[in-house]
Motif scaffolding. Structure first.
Motif, PDB file in Angstrom:
ATOM      1  N   LYS A  96       0.837  -1.190   0.000  1.00  0.00           N
ATOM      2  CA  LYS A  96       0.000   0.000   0.000  1.00  0.00           C
ATOM      3  C   LYS A  96       0.872   1.241   0.000  1.00  0.00           C
ATOM      4  CE  LYS A  96      -3.679  -2.238   2.571  1.00  0.00           C
ATOM      5  NZ  LYS A  96      -4.451  -2.253   3.813  1.00  0.00           N
ATOM      6  N   PRO A  97       0.407   2.312  -0.652  1.00  0.00           N
ATOM      7  CA  PRO A  97       1.156   3.564  -0.617  1.00  0.00           C
ATOM      8  C   PRO A  97       1.249   4.074   0.816  1.00  0.00           C
ATOM      9  CG  PRO A  97      -0.577   3.655  -2.277  1.00  0.00           C
ATOM     10  CD  PRO A  97      -0.759   2.384  -1.497  1.00  0.00           C
ATOM     11  N   GLY A  98       2.332   4.784   1.106  1.00  0.00           N
ATOM     12  CA  GLY A  98       2.539   5.322   2.438  1.00  0.00           C
ATOM     13  C   GLY A  98       1.512   6.379   2.786  1.00  0.00           C
ATOM     14  N   LYS A  99       1.492   6.737   4.068  1.00  0.00           N
ATOM     15  CA  LYS A  99       0.544   7.766   4.494  1.00  0.00           C
ATOM     16  C   LYS A  99       1.029   9.123   3.990  1.00  0.00           C
ATOM     17  CE  LYS A  99       2.394   8.284   9.169  1.00  0.00           C
ATOM     18  NZ  LYS A  99       2.108   8.212  10.572  1.00  0.00           N
ATOM     19  N   PRO A 100       0.113  10.052   3.778  1.00  0.00           N
ATOM     20  CA  PRO A 100       0.485  11.343   3.185  1.00  0.00           C
ATOM     21  C   PRO A 100       1.314  12.207   4.137  1.00  0.00           C
ATOM     22  CG  PRO A 100      -1.879  11.235   3.637  1.00  0.00           C
ATOM     23  CD  PRO A 100      -1.313   9.907   3.972  1.00  0.00           C
ATOM     24  N   ILE A 101       2.170  13.017   3.547  1.00  0.00           N
ATOM     25  CA  ILE A 101       2.915  14.026   4.298  1.00  0.00           C
ATOM     26  C   ILE A 101       2.687  15.358   3.606  1.00  0.00           C
ATOM     27  CG2 ILE A 101       5.069  13.591   3.069  1.00  0.00           C
ATOM     28  CD1 ILE A 101       6.488  14.307   5.738  1.00  0.00           C
ATOM     29  N   ASN A 102       2.277  16.344   4.369  1.00  0.00           N
ATOM     30  CA  ASN A 102       1.973  17.656   3.820  1.00  0.00           C
ATOM     31  C   ASN A 102       2.846  18.713   4.486  1.00  0.00           C
ATOM     32  OD1 ASN A 102      -0.290  16.883   2.100  1.00  0.00           O
ATOM     33  ND2 ASN A 102      -1.312  16.401   4.022  1.00  0.00           N
ATOM     34  N   THR A 103       2.776  19.924   3.981  1.00  0.00           N
ATOM     35  CA  THR A 103       3.497  21.034   4.574  1.00  0.00           C
ATOM     36  C   THR A 103       3.033  21.213   6.014  1.00  0.00           C
ATOM     37  OG1 THR A 103       3.653  22.089   2.418  1.00  0.00           O
ATOM     38  CG2 THR A 103       4.003  23.492   4.339  1.00  0.00           C
ATOM     39  N   GLY A 104       3.997  21.318   6.912  1.00  0.00           N
ATOM     40  CA  GLY A 104       3.681  21.475   8.334  1.00  0.00           C
ATOM     41  C   GLY A 104       3.670  20.169   9.109  1.00  0.00           C
ATOM     42  N   ASP A 105       3.716  19.028   8.422  1.00  0.00           N
ATOM     43  CA  ASP A 105       3.731  17.732   9.102  1.00  0.00           C
ATOM     44  C   ASP A 105       5.134  17.426   9.619  1.00  0.00           C
ATOM     45  OD1 ASP A 105       1.089  17.409   8.525  1.00  0.00           O
ATOM     46  OD2 ASP A 105       1.369  15.859   7.006  1.00  0.00           O
ATOM     47  N   VAL A 106       5.194  16.466  10.534  1.00  0.00           N
ATOM     48  CA  VAL A 106       6.465  16.058  11.133  1.00  0.00           C
ATOM     49  C   VAL A 106       6.916  14.743  10.493  1.00  0.00           C
ATOM     50  CG1 VAL A 106       7.589  15.337  13.268  1.00  0.00           C
ATOM     51  CG2 VAL A 106       5.940  17.212  13.299  1.00  0.00           C
ATOM     52  N   LEU A 107       8.187  14.697  10.101  1.00  0.00           N
ATOM     53  CA  LEU A 107       8.793  13.494   9.536  1.00  0.00           C
ATOM     54  C   LEU A 107       9.862  13.011  10.507  1.00  0.00           C
ATOM     55  CD1 LEU A 107       9.150  11.571   7.052  1.00  0.00           C
ATOM     56  CD2 LEU A 107      10.930  13.135   6.300  1.00  0.00           C
ATOM     57  N   SER A 108       9.779  11.744  10.903  1.00  0.00           N
ATOM     58  CA  SER A 108      10.750  11.176  11.841  1.00  0.00           C
ATOM     59  C   SER A 108      11.475  10.013  11.184  1.00  0.00           C
ATOM     60  CB  SER A 108      10.043  10.673  13.098  1.00  0.00           C
ATOM     61  OG  SER A 108       9.423  11.736  13.764  1.00  0.00           O
ATOM     62  N   GLY A 109      12.734   9.851  11.547  1.00  0.00           N
ATOM     63  CA  GLY A 109      13.516   8.740  11.034  1.00  0.00           C
ATOM     64  C   GLY A 109      14.971   8.879  11.427  1.00  0.00           C
ATOM     65  N   GLU A 110      15.783   7.938  10.966  1.00  0.00           N
ATOM     66  CA  GLU A 110      17.211   7.960  11.289  1.00  0.00           C
ATOM     67  C   GLU A 110      17.938   8.894  10.341  1.00  0.00           C
ATOM     68  OE1 GLU A 110      21.084   5.012  11.594  1.00  0.00           O
ATOM     69  OE2 GLU A 110      19.107   4.144  11.262  1.00  0.00           O
ATOM     70  N   LEU A 111      18.807   9.727  10.905  1.00  0.00           N
ATOM     71  CA  LEU A 111      19.572  10.685  10.108  1.00  0.00           C
ATOM     72  C   LEU A 111      20.883  10.050   9.663  1.00  0.00           C
ATOM     73  CD1 LEU A 111      19.748  13.636   9.076  1.00  0.00           C
ATOM     74  CD2 LEU A 111      21.033  14.131  11.153  1.00  0.00           C
ATOM     75  N   ASN A 112      21.168  10.120   8.373  1.00  0.00           N
ATOM     76  CA  ASN A 112      22.417   9.618   7.794  1.00  0.00           C
ATOM     77  C   ASN A 112      23.153  10.779   7.146  1.00  0.00           C
ATOM     78  OD1 ASN A 112      21.779   6.819   8.299  1.00  0.00           O
ATOM     79  ND2 ASN A 112      20.319   6.998   6.635  1.00  0.00           N
ATOM     80  N   ALA A 113      24.474  10.707   7.122  1.00  0.00           N
ATOM     81  CA  ALA A 113      25.285  11.725   6.443  1.00  0.00           C
ATOM     82  C   ALA A 113      26.044  11.055   5.313  1.00  0.00           C
ATOM     83  CB  ALA A 113      26.253  12.370   7.415  1.00  0.00           C
ATOM     84  N   MET A 114      26.117  11.745   4.184  1.00  0.00           N
ATOM     85  CA  MET A 114      26.861  11.239   3.030  1.00  0.00           C
ATOM     86  C   MET A 114      27.732  12.363   2.497  1.00  0.00           C
ATOM     87  SD  MET A 114      23.746   9.296   1.105  1.00  0.00           S
ATOM     88  CE  MET A 114      22.711  10.732   1.197  1.00  0.00           C
ATOM     89  N   LYS A 115      28.865  12.024   1.938  1.00  0.00           N
ATOM     90  CA  LYS A 115      29.732  13.013   1.306  1.00  0.00           C
ATOM     91  C   LYS A 115      29.529  12.926  -0.204  1.00  0.00           C
ATOM     92  CE  LYS A 115      32.295  14.543   4.800  1.00  0.00           C
ATOM     93  NZ  LYS A 115      32.552  15.917   5.113  1.00  0.00           N
ATOM     94  N   VAL A 116      29.176  14.058  -0.811  1.00  0.00           N
ATOM     95  CA  VAL A 116      28.984  14.112  -2.262  1.00  0.00           C
ATOM     96  C   VAL A 116      29.773  15.292  -2.811  1.00  0.00           C
ATOM     97  CG1 VAL A 116      26.708  13.010  -2.252  1.00  0.00           C
ATOM     98  CG2 VAL A 116      26.870  15.473  -2.009  1.00  0.00           C
ATOM     99  N   ARG A 117      30.047  15.258  -4.088  1.00  0.00           N
ATOM    100  CA  ARG A 117      30.778  16.353  -4.730  1.00  0.00           C
ATOM    101  C   ARG A 117      29.813  17.476  -5.090  1.00  0.00           C
ATOM    102  NH1 ARG A 117      35.885  15.714  -4.639  1.00  0.00           N
ATOM    103  NH2 ARG A 117      36.767  13.681  -5.030  1.00  0.00           N
ATOM    104  N   ASP A 118      30.223  18.695  -4.759  1.00  0.00           N
ATOM    105  CA  ASP A 118      29.436  19.874  -5.096  1.00  0.00           C
ATOM    106  C   ASP A 118      29.550  20.128  -6.596  1.00  0.00           C
ATOM    107  OD1 ASP A 118      27.914  22.146  -4.930  1.00  0.00           O
ATOM    108  OD2 ASP A 118      29.484  23.399  -4.070  1.00  0.00           O
ATOM    109  N   VAL A 119      28.439  20.425  -7.231  1.00  0.00           N
ATOM    110  CA  VAL A 119      28.423  20.635  -8.680  1.00  0.00           C
ATOM    111  C   VAL A 119      29.197  21.889  -9.060  1.00  0.00           C
ATOM    112  CG1 VAL A 119      26.919  21.002 -10.665  1.00  0.00           C
ATOM    113  CG2 VAL A 119      26.202  19.476  -8.844  1.00  0.00           C
TER     114      VAL A 119
END
Length: 144
Positions: free
Chosen positions: A36-59
């Protein structure tokens, strides 16, 4: 010699008869139920999860910069984005940092569970983006 051959042949035949039903039971035509599709997220809603960091090259200048990403449950974005051409919706969300203060704020939470208030969100559209959706405006919510 013939008796030994007959004994081994009988053993192989018996093993084949025992194993064949188990193999055919595993190869059933059972298809997993459609996800099933995930529940909706709209402007002003809270998103929770694990934070990951990645190193990428700046364009612009080619330097390696830190990019932050939240991994969460599948979510459905507001129209016209919807599921971002995915079956259940995006599960990885890139947090775009607009200031050094925001980057420093996120750096201390890498690998931990965080919550952000979403102010602006869209599907990832640039080639090479690591996330399925991009949050361009957000604010960190402190957990009590």
């Amino acid at each position: 010699m013939t008796k030994l051959f007959a004994t081994r042949l009988a053993l192989v035949a018996m093993m084949t008869m025992l194993v064949t039903p188990a193999i055919s039971a595993q190869q059933g035509d059972e298809t997993p139920p459609p996800s099933k599709p995930g529940k909706p997220i709209n402007t002003g809603d809270v998103l929770s999860g694990e934070l990951n960091a990645m190193k990428v090259r700046d364009v612009k200048n080619g330097k390696r910069v830190a990019t932050y990403q939240i991994t969460s449950e599948p979510r459905r974005l507001p129209p016209p984005n919807g599921l971002c051409n995915l079956e259940t919706g995006p599960e990885t969300f890139q947090l775009v940092t607009s200031t050094d203060a925001q980057a420093a704020q996120l750096k201390s939470f890498v690998g931990k569970e965080i919550s952000v208030k979403v102010d602006e969100i869209a599907c990832a559209s640039d080639a090479g983006q690591m996330s399925e959706a991009v949050i361009t405006k957000w604010s960190l919510i402190r957990k009590q």
